[in-house]
Design an enzyme around this catalytic site. Sequence first.
Site, PDB file in Angstrom:
ATOM      1  N   GLY A 119       0.793  -1.219   0.000  1.00 25.86           N
ATOM      2  CA  GLY A 119       0.000   0.000   0.000  1.00 25.86           C
ATOM      3  C   GLY A 119       0.825   1.268   0.000  1.00 25.86           C
ATOM      4  O   GLY A 119       0.422   2.290  -0.561  1.00 25.86           O
ATOM      5  N   ASN A 120       2.019   1.236   0.648  1.00 24.10           N
ATOM      6  CA  ASN A 120       2.847   2.423   0.686  1.00 24.10           C
ATOM      7  C   ASN A 120       3.377   2.804  -0.690  1.00 24.10           C
ATOM      8  O   ASN A 120       3.858   3.915  -0.899  1.00 24.10           O
ATOM      9  CB  ASN A 120       4.029   2.220   1.647  1.00 24.10           C
ATOM     10  CG  ASN A 120       4.905   1.054   1.256  1.00 24.10           C
ATOM     11  OD1 ASN A 120       4.405   0.010   0.846  1.00 24.10           O
ATOM     12  ND2 ASN A 120       6.209   1.212   1.376  1.00 24.10           N
ATOM     13  N   LYS A 147     -12.266  -9.924   6.401  1.00 23.00           N
ATOM     14  CA  LYS A 147     -11.689  -8.746   5.753  1.00 23.00           C
ATOM     15  C   LYS A 147     -12.703  -7.610   5.706  1.00 23.00           C
ATOM     16  O   LYS A 147     -13.697  -7.677   4.990  1.00 23.00           O
ATOM     17  CB  LYS A 147     -11.259  -9.114   4.330  1.00 23.00           C
ATOM     18  CG  LYS A 147     -10.627  -7.966   3.560  1.00 23.00           C
ATOM     19  CD  LYS A 147      -9.260  -7.608   4.096  1.00 23.00           C
ATOM     20  CE  LYS A 147      -8.587  -6.584   3.205  1.00 23.00           C
ATOM     21  NZ  LYS A 147      -7.272  -6.182   3.732  1.00 23.00           N
ATOM     22  N   LYS A 154      -2.836 -10.218  -1.770  1.00 22.63           N
ATOM     23  CA  LYS A 154      -1.998  -9.997  -2.954  1.00 22.63           C
ATOM     24  C   LYS A 154      -0.644 -10.685  -2.848  1.00 22.63           C
ATOM     25  O   LYS A 154      -0.041 -11.042  -3.864  1.00 22.63           O
ATOM     26  CB  LYS A 154      -1.843  -8.507  -3.240  1.00 22.63           C
ATOM     27  CG  LYS A 154      -1.044  -7.691  -2.246  1.00 22.63           C
ATOM     28  CD  LYS A 154       0.374  -7.428  -2.699  1.00 22.63           C
ATOM     29  CE  LYS A 154       1.098  -6.468  -1.808  1.00 22.63           C
ATOM     30  NZ  LYS A 154       1.015  -6.673  -0.360  1.00 22.63           N
ATOM     31  N   LYS A 174       3.017 -12.116   4.461  1.00 28.08           N
ATOM     32  CA  LYS A 174       4.196 -11.856   3.629  1.00 28.08           C
ATOM     33  C   LYS A 174       5.238 -12.958   3.816  1.00 28.08           C
ATOM     34  O   LYS A 174       5.801 -13.467   2.850  1.00 28.08           O
ATOM     35  CB  LYS A 174       4.793 -10.492   3.971  1.00 28.08           C
ATOM     36  CG  LYS A 174       3.847  -9.336   3.713  1.00 28.08           C
ATOM     37  CD  LYS A 174       4.484  -8.003   4.020  1.00 28.08           C
ATOM     38  CE  LYS A 174       3.466  -6.882   3.939  1.00 28.08           C
ATOM     39  NZ  LYS A 174       2.757  -6.814   2.655  1.00 28.08           N
TER      40      LYS A 174
END
Length: 310
Positions: free
Chosen positions: A11-12, A127, A210, A272
Amino acid sequence: MAKRIVIALGGNALGNNLAEQMIAVKHTAKAIADLVEEGYEIILSHGNGPQVGMINLAMGEVHKSNPDTCVIPMSVCVAMSQGYIGYDLQNAVREELLNRGIQKSVVTLITQVEVDEKDPAFLHPTKPIGRFMTKEEADLLVKKGYSVMEDVGRGYRRVIASPKPIRIVEIETVKALADAGQVVIASGGGGIPVVAHGNHLSGVGAVIDKDFASCEMAKAVHADCLIILTAVEKVAVNFGKSNEKWLDTLSVAEAEKYIAENQFAPGSMLPKVEAATNFARSKEGRYTLITLLEKAKAGIRGETGTRIKL
């Protein structure tokens, strides 16, 4: 040296709204162009949390003000987010490449990702998406069959499932474009979640992580390296504690040990590291790099970031 790289933009790298995104993609494009300039083949994926929430909110407000309009499914909202994020991202990367004298096409592919309709995640939606609601509004959604959760002090939000990806439907197109030397943007927002019924694909009310989708795409395109970008330079254990330790390298076995010890926060670093470990485990010689966007090139050289391999 790694040649084909899949990069999962966090997102960053995109900002939280349209104005921020326009600024962020220019910064992102410079880091991507640095890698292209070094001779790497690049396939990009990206998140869409703020963007898909904004789209879902807008579509919900339209239906609220005019009940005769149809309710836009979440799968369509994901497709919309892929289109407009890809539009900004591909133009920024294209411009940066041309400014450096690099003649290379950049293309965004609207990408579907198959999930299992029996995935347990569908039984436990977690979510949050869309706007905050009053209890009365939330109760109406529940009556319509939606799942809702309360965020204490802020109201209620709809929650949807986040199933695991099975396969990238358009993967052969992704490979063909990459083989042709193009920079490809695919599986945006984790991909449009679909289930297969014979030859027919049906969108489902879900979002796909993602990083997991990027892992599957990286394996399918035979990437040498998966780069998962995040808000910190390296992965840490005992994060925020007096014995905090930043990690330069991790074996798959070490990563799995730390996962079992609950060292990584769910919804943050945990997916991640799980995706990174999955990719590194898939074939000898492959590795995943977790780091900051601006440190990606240095991370490939082994100068920073956390590298996970067998």
